[in-house]
Write an enzyme that holds these catalytic residues in place. Structure first.
Site, short mmCIF file in Angstrom:
data_model
loop_
_atom_site.label_atom_id
_atom_site.label_comp_id
_atom_site.label_asym_id
_atom_site.label_seq_id
_atom_site.Cartn_x
_atom_site.Cartn_y
_atom_site.Cartn_z
N GLY A 129 0.84 -1.21 0.00
CA GLY A 129 0.00 0.00 0.00
C GLY A 129 0.86 1.25 0.00
O GLY A 129 1.59 1.52 -0.96
N LYS A 200 2.22 -10.55 -3.95
CA LYS A 200 3.14 -9.48 -3.53
C LYS A 200 4.58 -9.98 -3.45
O LYS A 200 5.51 -9.28 -3.87
CB LYS A 200 2.67 -8.91 -2.19
CG LYS A 200 1.36 -8.13 -2.34
CD LYS A 200 0.74 -7.82 -1.00
CE LYS A 200 -0.56 -7.03 -1.14
NZ LYS A 200 -1.31 -6.96 0.12
N1 HSE Z 1 -6.42 -7.25 1.12
C1 HSE Z 1 -5.13 -6.65 1.21
C2 HSE Z 1 -4.60 -6.77 2.64
C3 HSE Z 1 -5.23 -5.21 0.77
O1 HSE Z 1 -5.36 -7.13 3.54
O2 HSE Z 1 -3.43 -6.53 2.88
C4 HSE Z 1 -3.94 -4.60 0.33
O3 HSE Z 1 -3.34 -5.25 -0.74
#
Ligand code: HSE
Length: 412
Positions: A129, A200
């Site tokens: 993020g 990720k």
């Molecule tokens: N669903 C993801 C999380 C949102 O909980 O980290 C961010 O990529």
């Protein structure tokens, strides 16, 4: 003045528009010229918005508008995002995306198109993020041979595990709370099964080690089977359970890469990353160890990373950044069963002594972990470090025991 378009006016897209409007002057100074939002693509209408006249539900209007030089993709998922982004790049527009699925699955191909066309394709917001990690990994740590990246890459599962560890809350209740507060998606399966963290770590591993790592190449386990008993045994061993995405370079040039719940020593820096926070540790030969920490999701933190990429693309509009990675390869990621690992195994068995003897005959001496008030027929052992397939073999050959859980121990 640079004209841009934003595709997808959901949580992140509307955050991007908000930040671009709110900090317009500061952003123009940083970019060297003003940034104008010319079009916003969404299937919904927003008649009350001050930008109502910019909305369109027709992608071709963006594609065919030669004034638009940069497109922000915040639609999410592969369809139609992949097709739209690919066509934008092919038609000469640079792209910024927050879409981790798109980058993890198609990043290599899209980066190659961007390179060929002299454009930029940036995705800082796709991992962590608002935490700066892509650019630091690519630029600030550029002098290092990175040996390993490991991180808590999913906020939802970290929140659930934190509730289980700190408050003794059962998994289902903790997940329901995460959904109630708005941390988890309505369908949180990609979070819980580890797929989100897998995407990720694929992006980070591709960038750090130079070849595309596809989610399908990475052994991935989620937290759906973690119980409060696992949490208690981990604690008795002196550790905490975290969902870890990890990638390490091997001597033979291949990559060890995996996502799974792991027991970390309580002294580990990642063990202190709680609630919805993310933490990413990078090991490099010059830097030693560095940890990035912060909010891994949310409207404005994610928008902050997207807008930073837009500014970077404006600055590099006529001089594309040297950025990205090369194509992937079958066999580049090693078979996780061949990797040495130590694990905590919990078994239900009639004769705990006989079962322990059998397991130790296959694996060598194990450490027994005990918790108070445990049923007499429960055995928890921490194995020595050995190839994972050997642990599986030893468990298969044991008679009269049912495996309750196997959780790897991480030396992080
Ligand atoms: N669903 C993801 C999380 C949102 O909980 O980290 C961010 O990529």
């Amino acid at each position: 003045m640079v004209q841009i378009a934003v595709m997808g006016y959901g949580v992140v897209g509307s955050g991007v528009v908000e930040v671009l409007q709110k900090n317009k002057d500061k952003i123009a100074k940083k970019a060297g010229q003003p940034i104008e939002i010319r079009r916003i693509l969404d299937i919904r209408k927003f008649p009350g918005s001050p930008l109502a006249d910019r909305f369109t539900d027709n992608f071709e209007e963006i594609l065919n508008d030669t004034e638009i030089k940069i497109v922000v993709e915040t639609i999410g998922g592969l369809d139609p995002a992949y097709d739209y982004v690919r066509r934008c790049l092919l038609s000469g527009k640079s792209v910024v995306t927050s879409n981790k699925e798109l980058v993890a699955e198609k990043g290599g191909e899209l980066l190659a198109i961007a390179r060929e066309k002299g454009l930029n394709f940036l995705f800082e917001a796709s991992v962590g993020g608002g935490i700066p990690i892509i650019r630091p990994l690519d630029q600030c740590l550029a002098a290092n041979q990175v040996s390993e990246i490991a991180g808590i890459l999913n906020g939802t599962t970290n929140f659930v595990l934190t509730k289980m560890i700190r408050d003794g809350m059962p998994f289902e209740k903790a997940l329901a709370l995460a959904q109630e507060i708005g941390y988890a998606e309505r369908d949180p399966s990609d979070d819980i099964t580890g797929l989100d963290a897998c995407r990720k770590i694929c992006i980070l591993a591709s960038l750090a080690f130079g070849r595309h790592v596809y989610p399908g190449q990475v052994h991935t386990e989620g937290i759906q089977n973690i119980t409060l008993d696992d949490v208690r045994y981990a604690s008795a061993f002196g550790g905490v359970i975290k969902l870890i995405g990890r990638a390490a370079k091997r001597g033979d040039g291949r990559l060890d890469c995996m996502v799974a719940p792991m027991i970390l020593p309580a002294s580990s820096r990642l063990a202190e990353v709680n609630d919805v926070f993310n933490g990413i540790m990078v090991r490099g030969d010059a830097i030693g160890e560095v940890v990035f920490y912060g909010q891994g999701a949310g409207k404005l933190p994610t928008a902050s990373a997207v807008v930073a990429d837009v500014i970077d693309e404006v600055k590099h509009i006529n001089s594309p950044k040297l950025f990205g990675w090369g194509p992937g390869e079958d066999g580049y990621v090693s078979d996780h069963l061949q990797n040495p690992v130590s694990a905590m195994i919990r078994l239900k068995c009639g004769d705990t002594k006989a079962v322990r003897d059998e397991i130790e005959a296959g694996l060598g001496g194990c450490e027994r972990v005990k918790v108070s008030n445990a049923p007499a027929d429960e055995l928890a052992l921490v194995t020595p470090k050995t190839e994972e397939f050997r642990i599986n073999q030893a468990l298969k050959s044991v008679s009269g025991a049912k495996l309750l859980s196997l959780i790897r121990i991480a030396d992080l």
